[in-house]
Scaffold this active site. Structure first.
Site, PDB file in Angstrom:
ATOM      1  N   ARG A 238      14.584  -3.428  18.189  1.00 15.40           N
ATOM      2  CA  ARG A 238      14.996  -2.448  19.198  1.00 15.40           C
ATOM      3  C   ARG A 238      16.432  -2.047  18.919  1.00 15.40           C
ATOM      4  NH1 ARG A 238      10.338  -1.543  20.133  1.00 15.40           N
ATOM      5  NH2 ARG A 238       9.203  -2.149  21.999  1.00 15.40           N
ATOM      6  N   GLU A 267      16.830   6.567  21.576  1.00 19.64           N
ATOM      7  CA  GLU A 267      15.821   7.373  20.873  1.00 19.64           C
ATOM      8  C   GLU A 267      15.300   8.510  21.746  1.00 19.64           C
ATOM      9  OE1 GLU A 267      12.773   4.586  19.771  1.00 19.64           O
ATOM     10  OE2 GLU A 267      14.243   3.281  18.796  1.00 19.64           O
ATOM     11  N   HIS A 285      11.263   5.463  14.485  1.00 21.86           N
ATOM     12  CA  HIS A 285      10.440   4.466  15.207  1.00 21.86           C
ATOM     13  C   HIS A 285       8.955   4.602  14.841  1.00 21.86           C
ATOM     14  CE1 HIS A 285      10.357   1.770  19.031  1.00 21.86           C
ATOM     15  NE2 HIS A 285       9.394   1.431  18.190  1.00 21.86           N
TER      16      HIS A 285
HETATM   17  C1  DGY Z   1       6.016  -1.732  20.240  1.00 15.08           C
HETATM   18  O1  DGY Z   1       4.821  -1.975  20.227  1.00 15.08           O
HETATM   19  O2  DGY Z   1       6.778  -2.303  20.997  1.00 15.08           O
HETATM   20  C2  DGY Z   1       6.492  -0.697  19.278  1.00 15.08           C
HETATM   21  O3  DGY Z   1       7.846  -0.810  19.032  1.00 15.08           O
HETATM   22  C3  DGY Z   1       6.216   0.675  19.791  1.00 15.08           C
HETATM   23  O4  DGY Z   1       6.942   0.906  20.947  1.00 15.08           O
END
Ligand code: DGY
Length: 319
Positions: A238, A267, A285
């Site tokens: 993250r 993001e 992402h």
């Molecule tokens: C998750 O599954 O957490 C991925 O990062 C997509 O948001």
């Protein structure tokens, strides 16, 4: 998908957007309210929340206390993803709601983590721009770096971290990891903390589960300085786990060698200073964004909901 069962009287609230094929499948089986797409999703839930029995979100759009308060009959929330930090787990447990995730994406995320590391080492995006702009006709691309045989560090040896490590074994790397749990079943070297990890390795992979946005970042200047001017930092976890302004400064001042980033603080807004750098590889992402995995994740969402509303319980629940 396990069955073609449909439940036209069961009302579901989408609290996060879904791939078109998942939406289509949901619409063919349930009564769907796309509240996330409303100008004010909570106002929409104030109107219709009383009849909602299921919710569907994703890793970045989880189930909050406010959602729960507005949906008194909510039984289950299926997240299309594995991130839990945008969901309020205590509130979910208090109300006895089932929260399910899609634990089918670890291979893809690990594939992208290694791709970013290779892209940084071998300067693949830069090399691509070099050929397209015909710079090659006049000069040579500066030399890249070798990934094979490096010392690599994984912060967070969970289900993603372990897949990253397995792939890196094929590159004859020495593998170190920092994790609160020291695992006896892996041949990798455990270190106690992120700082020790950063000062030990050439390439640092952030694979830790996320704290909620707003918590103090776990990765900042000391980590970047410990990695140093030849160090490479990879983030597929993250963006808000990292002090992004410090990361940008470290890269600008070449105190950190390079970074491969799939996630960002805000993001899809990526700071211009980060976008301007040549020593970064940036992806939007997309760690789990393959056709195969998105279909498997969608099937997992549907299967959980179908199983639950057929009275057979949830399949991949975390509460
Ligand atoms: C998750 O599954 O957490 C991925 O990062 C997509 O948001």
């Amino acid at each position: 998908m396990t069955s073609a069962a449909s439940f036209p009287d069961v009302e579901l609230a989408l609290i996060g957007g879904q791939q078109p094929f998942v939406l289509e499948e949901l619409q063919s089986r349930f009564k769907i309210h796309s509240v996330y797409a409303e100008a004010n999703p909570f106002a929409a839930l104030e109107r219709i929340g009383g009849s909602i029995r299921g919710a569907v979100g994703h890793g970045m759009a989880g189930l909050t206390r406010r959602h729960i308060e507005l949906m008194p009959k909510l039984e289950i929330c299926a997240l299309n993803g594995v991130g839990l930090e945008t969901s309020d787990l205590p509130a979910i447990r208090e109300r006895g709601i089932k929260l399910t995730t899609t634990p089918v994406l670890f291979d893809d995320v690990a594939d992208l983590a290694v791709s970013l590391a290779l892209s940084c080492c071998r300067q693949i995006p830069l090399a691509d721009r070099f050929v397209r702009s015909q710079q090659w006709e006049n000069e040579r691309l500066p030399l890249g770096r070798k990934l094979t045989g490096t010392r690599v560090g994984i912060l967070g040896l969970g289900r993603i971290g372990i897949e990253v490590a397995r792939r890196l074994e094929a590159f004859k790397t020495q593998i170190f990891y920092a994790d609160p749990i020291k695992r006896e079943d892996v041949p990798y070297t455990h270190v106690t903390d992120a700082g020790t990890l950063a000062s030990t390795v050439d390439i640092f992979f952030l694979c830790a589960a996320g704290n909620p946005k707003g918590a103090p970042p776990m990765i900042g200047r000391t980590i970047f300085d410990a990695l140093g001017p030849r160090g490479i930092f990879i983030n597929i976890a993250r963006g808000w786990l990292v002090d992004e302004p410090e990361l940008i400064k470290a890269l600008q001042e070449k105190r950190l060698g390079a970074a491969g980033l799939d996630v960002f603080y805000d993001e899809p807004m990526v700071p211009p200073a980060l976008r301007a750098l040549d020593n970064v590889v940036l992806t939007p992402h997309i760690a789990s964004s393959t056709e195969e995995t998105m279909r498997a994740m969608g099937a997992c969402v549907i299967d959980n909901l179908v199983s639950w509303f057929s009275g057979r319980g949830a399949l991949t629940s975390v509460t």
